[in-house]
Enzyme design. Structure first.
Site, short mmCIF file in Angstrom:
data_model
loop_
_atom_site.label_atom_id
_atom_site.label_comp_id
_atom_site.label_asym_id
_atom_site.label_seq_id
_atom_site.Cartn_x
_atom_site.Cartn_y
_atom_site.Cartn_z
N GLY A 1 -2.65 8.32 -4.17
CA GLY A 1 -1.96 9.52 -4.65
C GLY A 1 -0.72 9.85 -3.85
O GLY A 1 -0.44 9.26 -2.81
N ASP A 2 0.04 10.79 -4.36
CA ASP A 2 1.17 11.41 -3.67
C ASP A 2 1.38 12.72 -4.45
O ASP A 2 0.44 13.18 -5.11
CB ASP A 2 2.41 10.49 -3.70
N LYS B 1 5.31 1.73 -3.13
CA LYS B 1 5.27 3.10 -3.68
C LYS B 1 5.53 3.04 -5.16
O LYS B 1 6.15 2.09 -5.65
CB LYS B 1 6.36 3.96 -3.03
N THR C 1 -4.49 13.53 5.45
CA THR C 1 -3.06 13.68 5.79
C THR C 1 -2.84 14.97 6.58
O THR C 1 -2.19 14.97 7.63
CB THR C 1 -2.17 13.65 4.53
N SER D 1 -6.82 5.83 3.82
CA SER D 1 -6.85 4.97 2.62
C SER D 1 -7.24 3.54 3.02
O SER D 1 -8.02 2.88 2.32
CB SER D 1 -5.47 4.91 1.97
N ASN E 1 -2.28 19.18 -1.40
CA ASN E 1 -3.33 18.56 -0.60
C ASN E 1 -2.99 18.48 0.89
O ASN E 1 -3.81 18.79 1.75
CB ASN E 1 -3.58 17.17 -1.19
N GLN F 1 7.19 3.85 3.90
CA GLN F 1 5.79 3.44 3.91
C GLN F 1 5.58 2.15 4.71
O GLN F 1 4.54 1.98 5.34
CB GLN F 1 5.33 3.25 2.46
N LYS G 1 5.40 3.34 8.37
CA LYS G 1 4.25 4.23 8.54
C LYS G 1 2.96 3.41 8.54
O LYS G 1 2.10 3.57 9.40
CB LYS G 1 4.24 5.22 7.37
N LYS H 1 0.85 -1.19 0.00
CA LYS H 1 0.00 0.00 0.00
C LYS H 1 0.88 1.22 0.00
O LYS H 1 1.84 1.31 0.78
CB LYS H 1 -0.89 0.01 1.27
N1 GLU Z 1 1.15 9.13 -0.45
C1 GLU Z 1 0.61 9.06 0.86
C2 GLU Z 1 1.70 8.72 1.84
O1 GLU Z 1 2.82 9.12 1.65
C3 GLU Z 1 -0.63 8.19 0.97
C4 GLU Z 1 -0.49 6.78 0.51
C5 GLU Z 1 -1.79 6.01 0.46
O2 GLU Z 1 -2.85 6.56 0.78
O3 GLU Z 1 -1.72 4.85 0.09
O4 GLU Z 1 1.50 8.09 2.85
#
Ligand code: GLU
Length: 454
Positions: free
Chosen positions: A173-174, A134, A218, A386, A249, A119, A122, A98
């Site tokens: 997204g990112d 990612k 976020t 998410s 965002n 990630q 996190k 994810k």
């Molecule tokens: N891009 C965001 C992050 O850095 C969200 C990633 C997601 O929702 O999967 O955590």
């Protein structure tokens, strides 16, 4: 003879890091992210030699797999363009991969690997069953028409769809990828697979499986986390001067929530420059410029002549403030910016972007007793919601904004508490960098052990 067993945690970490640098030369952002995490695990490695014995660090720094692919598309002038696409599936110990997709000209393997690595931890911290991944492309959305964006997203998904799935890998997204892009990619995924599977992407539009409060998550989550950190230190946002870098965002919704809690946001930025408005940033103007018109932040001063626009975006950190929320991009706060913030009396720094502070900057904040909220804890609200979007898609149901927001608050409070406890256990009270890294790591490492050497 297993020489690893004779090593201390520190020696083991140095060995893994030096091999990582040798085997992945030029990936400097990935080296930085790995160093930050691994160096804070020393205490837990000494307590749990099984992590060394079972090669957890060697395994965790190696992505399970990496895809790199050609993305050919045709621009509005009929010219054929080619970009490079990536998806790094880093770790699936606790759930399907994810993590977001980043479209930005700076994207390369090092950037995607650092983001994918962060990630893992996190996502673990959210307490939800999501692994780490990612992706993205070195595509520059700036100045592209809506049709060009659509064609690019479709071309990108024409390859990516082979590697993702609701129970396999769920992108979102990112930077450079928001609701519009996710929508175009979802349409293409559906066309290619002939399946209506909304749970394969998150951050979707509300009419086709998106979650309420995902857009805000976020930024709001960051402020909820910083609020907890301030509260533990008998402080609050009320009456504090806040600087939020960025105007995407994450930044927009961090500004919104910080303002709602009584903070005064006096500056924000984009990659060209920053706006300083001593009366407080007018968020409606920022939202219109960025979300509707998709223009540069310099437009702001046309409507607010009392505000100032300056070109060097790094100088935003020279403005005196009480709370700094870097929400732009990696390494935006270097040691000089950190020193300027400290000199001007900053009380707290909360990272909204991924890895916005350099290693030296983090050390400076910690040494000077600035309250510091590291990204993988403080910006986990986005991916947390998410995961809630995935749950709603599986149930074929939608929660209200208030329900999602309440769950988000709970997730952020929980991450804060877990990180504080882990830091305390390791003899570093109050150090959220160490605490978040250890709390995130332990769950993944134990899941890897439970599943054998795979
Ligand atoms: N891009 C965001 C992050 O850095 C969200 C990633 C997601 O929702 O999967 O955590």
């Amino acid at each position: 003879m297993n020489t690893i067993m004779a090593m201390s945690g520190r020696e083991y970490v140095s060995k893994v890091l030096s091999n990582l640098e040798r085997d992945n030369p030029l990936e400097k952002e990935f080296h930085q992210a790995a160093k930050e995490i691994l160096e804070s695990l020393v205490c837990i490695l000494d307590k749990h030699p099984e992590y060394m014995k079972l090669g957890i660090l060697e395994r965790i720094v190696e992505p399970e797999r990496v895809f790199m692919f050609r993305v050919p598309w045709v621009d509005d002038n009929g010219i054929v363009r080619v970009n490079r696409g990536y998806r790094v599936q880093f770790n699936s110990a606790i759930g399907p991969y994810k993590g977001g997709l980043r479209f930005h000209p700076s994207v390369n393997l090092s950037i995607i690997k650092f983001l994918g690595f962060e990630q893992i931890f996190k996502n673990s911290l959210t307490g939800l069953p999501i692994g780490g991944g990612k992706g993205g492309a070195n595509f520059d959305p700036k100045g592209k028409s809506d049709w060009e964006i659509m064609r690019f997203c479709q071309a990108f998904m024409a390859e990516l769809y082979k590697y993702i799935g609701v129970d396999m890998d769920v992108p979102a997204g990112d930077i450079g990828v928001g609701g519009r892009e996710i929508g175009y990619m979802y349409g293409q995924y559906k066309k290619l697979t002939r399946q209506y599977e909304p749970g394969v992407l998150t951050g979707k539009g509300l009419t086709f499986g998106g979650s309420l409060a995902r857009k805000e998550a976020t930024g709001y989550g960051l402020v909820y986390f910083v609020k907890e950190m301030l509260k533990s230190n008998k402080m609050s946002f009320d009456g504090q001067k806040v600087i939020v870098s960025g105007s995407g965002n994450v930044a927009i919704y961090a500004m919104e929530k910080a303002t709602e809690l009584g903070g005064k946001v006096i500056a924000c930025s984009d990659s060209n420059g920053y706006v300083y408005d001593k009366n407080g940033i007018n968020l409606q103007t920022v939202k219109r410029i960025k979300e509707v018109e998709r223009k540069r932040i310099s437009e702001y001063v046309k409507e607010h002549p009392e505000a100032e626009y300056h070109e060097n975006m790094k100088d935003i950190w020279n403005i005196p403030c009480d709370i700094a929320l870097p929400c732009a991009t990696q390494n935006e706060i270097d040691i000089n910016s950190a020193k300027a913030l400290i000199k001007n009396g900053v009380k707290a720094v909360g990272e909204g972007a991924n890895m916005p502070s350099t290693l030296e900057a983090i050390d400076a904040f910690l040494e000077n007793k600035v309250l510091f909220a590291p990204a993988k804890a403080s910006n986990a609200g986005g991916v947390g919601v998410s995961a809630l979007e995935m749950s709603q898609n599986s149930m074929r149901m939608a929660w209200t904004f208030e329900e999602v927001d309440e769950k988000l608050k709970g997730i952020m409070k929980n991450i804060y508490e877990k990180s504080i406890i882990s830091a305390e256990d390791c003899g570093c009270p109050g150090n959220l960098v160490v605490g978040a890294n250890i709390a995130g790591f332990v769950k993944v490492a134990d899941a890897m052990i439970g599943q054998g050497v795979v």
